[in-house]
Write an enzyme that holds these catalytic residues in place. Structure first.
Site, short mmCIF file in Angstrom:
data_model
loop_
_atom_site.label_atom_id
_atom_site.label_comp_id
_atom_site.label_asym_id
_atom_site.label_seq_id
_atom_site.Cartn_x
_atom_site.Cartn_y
_atom_site.Cartn_z
N GLU A 139 0.83 -1.20 0.00
CA GLU A 139 0.00 0.00 0.00
C GLU A 139 0.87 1.25 0.00
O GLU A 139 1.83 1.37 0.75
CB GLU A 139 -0.91 0.00 1.23
CG GLU A 139 -1.87 1.19 1.27
CD GLU A 139 -2.91 1.03 2.36
OE1 GLU A 139 -3.64 0.01 2.32
OE2 GLU A 139 -2.99 1.90 3.25
N GLY B 219 -14.27 5.61 5.36
CA GLY B 219 -13.44 6.80 5.33
C GLY B 219 -13.47 7.56 6.64
O GLY B 219 -14.42 7.45 7.42
N LYS C 230 -20.35 -6.12 5.35
CA LYS C 230 -19.53 -5.76 4.19
C LYS C 230 -19.26 -6.98 3.32
O LYS C 230 -19.34 -6.90 2.08
CB LYS C 230 -18.21 -5.12 4.65
CG LYS C 230 -18.37 -3.75 5.30
CD LYS C 230 -17.05 -3.07 5.57
CE LYS C 230 -16.37 -3.56 6.81
NZ LYS C 230 -15.18 -2.76 7.16
#
Length: 292
Positions: free
Chosen positions: A18, A109, A169
Site C-alpha cells: 500500500e 473513510g 460488508k
C-alpha cells in the site's frame, strides 16, 4: 489485470503493498523509486489510498493508472463514502473503470478535518457495506477489498458490533478482508477465529506496517486503536534517539511477525509501505521473496 477475487487461491501466497498519493514533485519521484524497488518482488497488487475528505480522489485514480501502465502491476484504488453523493460515487467508479482499474478497497473513510464524527453527505452513504453494495450493483466485476480490525474499529461500540459490521460488508459482496495494522499475532488469530464463527469465510489478509520511526508509529497506533507489545515498546524507547537502531528493531520484529503468520497459513500479507522501500525490501528478502 488480476482482480482481488482471483487471488489467494488454494496453495498460493500473495504479497500486496500500500502507498499513498504524495503532495509534491519530490514526493512523486521518491514514490516511483520505491515502486521500482518493490514491484521487483512481484506483489499481487499495489493499493493507493484516498486522502482524508476525498482530497486525493482523482490523484488516486491517476496513480493507479500509472502503476498499471508503467509498472505492469495490478492496482487497487481506495474509495470512501466521504463528502460524496451516490451520483458522485458512481461517477468516480465510472472514471476508475474507464482508467482500467479492476480493484477497489471500499472504506467508509475518516471524517474530514475539523469534523469529529462521520457525517454522511446529503444523498450519500453512511457505511462501507453500502459502498460495497453500490459497487456490486453498478460494477459487478470489480474486485473488492474491505477493512477488518483485529483490535476493533475506534468508532465501534464493542468487538461484537464491529464484527457484525464486517459481516455486512462481506455479505454485500466483498472478496477479501485486509486488516488494520497490528503487532501482536494473537490479536489476528483471535480475530480470524471470530470471523469464521460469525460466518465470514472470504480470505482474511493481515496488514503489517514495519516500524521505522518510534514517534511515527506511536502516532499511527493511537489513531487506529492498535497496541504495541510492552517488550517491543520498551526496546524502541531505549533507542528513541537512534534512528538506525529504531529501524533495525522494527524490521527484525516485522520479519519474525510475518514468518509466524506465514507458518500459520495466512494466504497473503498486505504491507503498509509508507512510500518507502528499505524496510519492505529487507523483510521480503528475509522471508524468501527475492527480487526478479
Amino acid at each position: 489485470m488480476t482482480r482481488i477475487s482471483e487471488l489467494y487461491q488454494s496453495g498460493t501466497f500473495d504479497l500486496s503493498v500500500e502507498i499513498f498519493p504524495p503532495k509534491s514533485e519530490k514526493g512523486d519521484a521518491n514514490l516511483f523509486k520505491t515502486l521500482e524497488e518493490l514491484i521487483g518482488y512481484q506483489p499481487a497488487f499495489v493499493s493507493c489510498t484516498y486522502g482524508a475528505g476525498g482530497s486525493t480522489s482523482k490523484r488516486t485514480i491517476e496513480l493507479c493508472k500509472i502503476i498499471q501502465d508503467r509498472f505492469q502491476t495490478p492496482a487497487t484504488a481506495h474509495f470512501t463514502c466521504v463528502v460524496s453523493t451516490r451520483e458522485e460515487l458512481i461517477e468516480w467508479l465510472k472514471n476508475a473503470s474507464e482508467a482500467g482499474i479492476n480493484n477497489i478497497m471500499a472504506l467508509r473513510g475518516d471524517p474530514p478535518e475539523g469534523q469529529e464524527t462521520f457525517i454522511p453527505a446529503d444523498g450519500g452513504l453512511r457505511y462501507a457495506n453500502e459502498l460495497v453494495a453500490l459497487i456490486r450493483e453498478h460494477f459487478p466485476k470489480m474486485g473488492i477489498g474491505v477493512a477488518g480490525y483485529p483490535e476493533v474499529h475506534p468508532d465501534a461500540v464493542d468487538a461484537k458490533t464491529d464484527l457484525a459490521n464486517l459481516k455486512r460488508k462481506v455479505d454485500a459482496g466483498a472478496d477479501a478482508v485486509y486488516t488494520q495494522l497490528f503487532f501482536n499475532n494473537s490479536c489476528f488469530h483471535d480475530f480470524r477465529e471470530r470471523c469464521v464463527q460469525a460466518g465470514i469465510h472470504c480470505p482474511i489478509i493481515p496488514g503489517i506496517m514495519p516500524i521505522t520511526e518510534f514517534k511515527r508509529i506511536q502516532r499511527i497506533t493511537a489513531m487506529c486503536n492498535s497496541t504495541l507489545p510492552v517488550e517491543l515498546k520498551g526496546k524502541l524507547e531505549s533507542v528513541k534517539d537512534d534512528a538506525t537502531a529504531q529501524f533495525e528493531i522494527g524490521v527484525e520484529y516485522a520479519i519474525k511477525q510475518c514468518q509466524e503468520l506465514i507458518d500459520d497459513g495466512v494466504p497473503g500479507i498486505h504491507f503498509y509501505a509508507l512510500n518507502r522501500s528499505p524496510a519492505c525490501k529487507r523483510i521480503f528478502e528475509a522471508l524468501g521473496f527475492h527480487k526478479r
